[in-house]
Design an enzyme around this catalytic site. Structure first.
Site, PDB file in Angstrom:
ATOM      1  N   LYS A 221       0.806  -1.228   0.000  1.00 28.57           N
ATOM      2  CA  LYS A 221       0.000   0.000   0.000  1.00 28.57           C
ATOM      3  C   LYS A 221       0.843   1.285   0.000  1.00 28.57           C
ATOM      4  O   LYS A 221       0.433   2.294  -0.567  1.00 28.57           O
ATOM      5  CB  LYS A 221      -0.944   0.011   1.202  1.00 28.57           C
ATOM      6  CG  LYS A 221      -2.134  -0.926   1.058  1.00 28.57           C
ATOM      7  CD  LYS A 221      -3.088  -0.728   2.222  1.00 28.57           C
ATOM      8  CE  LYS A 221      -4.306  -1.596   2.107  1.00 28.57           C
ATOM      9  NZ  LYS A 221      -5.301  -1.306   3.144  1.00 28.57           N
TER      10      LYS A 221
ATOM     11  N   ASP B 232     -10.058   3.350   1.761  1.00 31.21           N
ATOM     12  CA  ASP B 232     -10.301   2.977   3.165  1.00 31.21           C
ATOM     13  C   ASP B 232     -10.943   4.155   3.906  1.00 31.21           C
ATOM     14  O   ASP B 232     -11.731   3.966   4.833  1.00 31.21           O
ATOM     15  CB  ASP B 232      -8.994   2.607   3.879  1.00 31.21           C
ATOM     16  CG  ASP B 232      -8.505   1.224   3.475  1.00 31.21           C
ATOM     17  OD1 ASP B 232      -9.332   0.412   3.022  1.00 31.21           O
ATOM     18  OD2 ASP B 232      -7.297   0.964   3.620  1.00 31.21           O
TER      19      ASP B 232
END
Ligand code: ATR
Length: 286
Positions: free
Chosen positions: A76, A111
């Site tokens: 990520k 997210d």
């Protein structure tokens, strides 16, 4: 002269989740459910890519037939350097969603909206009059949660972490509304908190339980756990026993998937009870 509208993005093609390991990812279950549900000529796959091959894999994303991808652990942070990140991905310091736009590979962090959308769905009006939130943990997930909370005008975010220096680094990144604390400060912080969020790995299957006393929390507080395997964590069970509103991690997993699907296939999918039941059944025994 008005700009001609850009051509609609296709509703076909392939996307994938890139991780190492990646077998545990529920993203294929979620996206393939939507692909079938909306009758798209598309496919979503798992791609196990080790860190030393990540950059090359991304460079060939389009050649491999992909219109975009999700990125999970441990890529990520690396995803920021291989694509053009938006402001939110830059501030959070991590991206989980990549998509091709006019030949440019772009990156964002869904997210953030996944966390906020799930709170809105599972605990309506959670932020009404909310002055202080306590976030446990100081990793990438905590940064996404803090970014989302600041976007909702929460007055103060208190970040509590085992390693104080990481909490401090997180707070420094976001400015004065975010303050770092130690685990030993928790009782007094909870007494003033309208929201408690666990972003640590404590409570995940194979990890120790998160053992904290929720007694100091106000009666109208919301407790959210990002852990979804298992779905029923000790933290949420304790919150429910005390009559507090409890929000599990599966909802965030489902809601964070929406933004990727929409960008790849030009269709905003719905998070439904059916989808939740499908993934919940897959989590039994975790
Ligand atoms: P992510 O990017 O998914 O958020 P991470 O960066 O590995 O993952 O962060 C994991 C978080 O869980 C950290 O806040 C970590 O605390 P440290 O910064 O002190 O490592 C926290 N964590 C993991 N195991 C823990 C434990 N046994 N006790 C307390 N906190 C723990």
């Amino acid at each position: 002269m008005t700009k001609p509208p850009s051509p609609p993005r296709p509703r076909w093609g392939a996307a994938c989740v890139i991780g190492w390991p990646v077998a545990h990812s529920r993203s294929p279950l979620i996206h393939n459910y939507w692909i079938t549900r909306y009758g798209l000529d598309a496919e979503y796959r798992r791609e196990a890519v080790p860190p030393d091959q990540f950059k090359d894999f991304i460079a060939q994303l389009s050649d491999r037939g992909y219109v975009g991808a999700n990125v999970t652990v441990p890529h990520k942070e690396a995803a920021l350097a291989v694509a053009a990140p938006d402001e939110r991905a830059k501030v959070v310091g991590a991206a989980n969603t990549l998509w091709l736009e006019g030949g440019v590979l772009r990156a964002t962090n869904t997210d953030v909206e996944g966390f906020i959308a799930n709170l809105g769905a599972a605990a309506p009006a959670w932020d009404r009059g909310l002055r202080s939130a306590v976030v446990l943990g100081a990793g990438g997930a905590a940064r996404a949660v803090v970014f989302g909370l600041l976007g909702r005008a929460v007055e103060r975010v208190h970040v509590v972490n085992r390693t104080f220096e990481r909490a401090k680094a997180l707070a420094d990144r976001f400015g004065g509304q975010v303050k770092p604390f130690r685990w030993s400060d928790l009782d007094r912080l909870l007494a003033d908190a309208g929201l408690l969020v666990n972003t640590t790995s404590l409570g995940m299957s194979g990890q120790p339980e998160l053992a904290i006393d929720l007694a100091p929390l106000p009666a109208d507080a919301v407790v959210a756990d990002l852990v979804y395997a298992p779905l029923k964590t000790a933290l949420l069970a304790d919150a429910r026993r005390r009559g507090l509103r409890a929000v599990d991690g599966l909802g965030m997993l489902l809601h964070q998937a929406v933004g990727g699907f929409e960008r790849w296939f030009n269709l905003r999918p719905q998070v439904t009870e059916d989808l939740r039941a499908l993934v919940e059944a897959d989590l039994i025994g975790t």
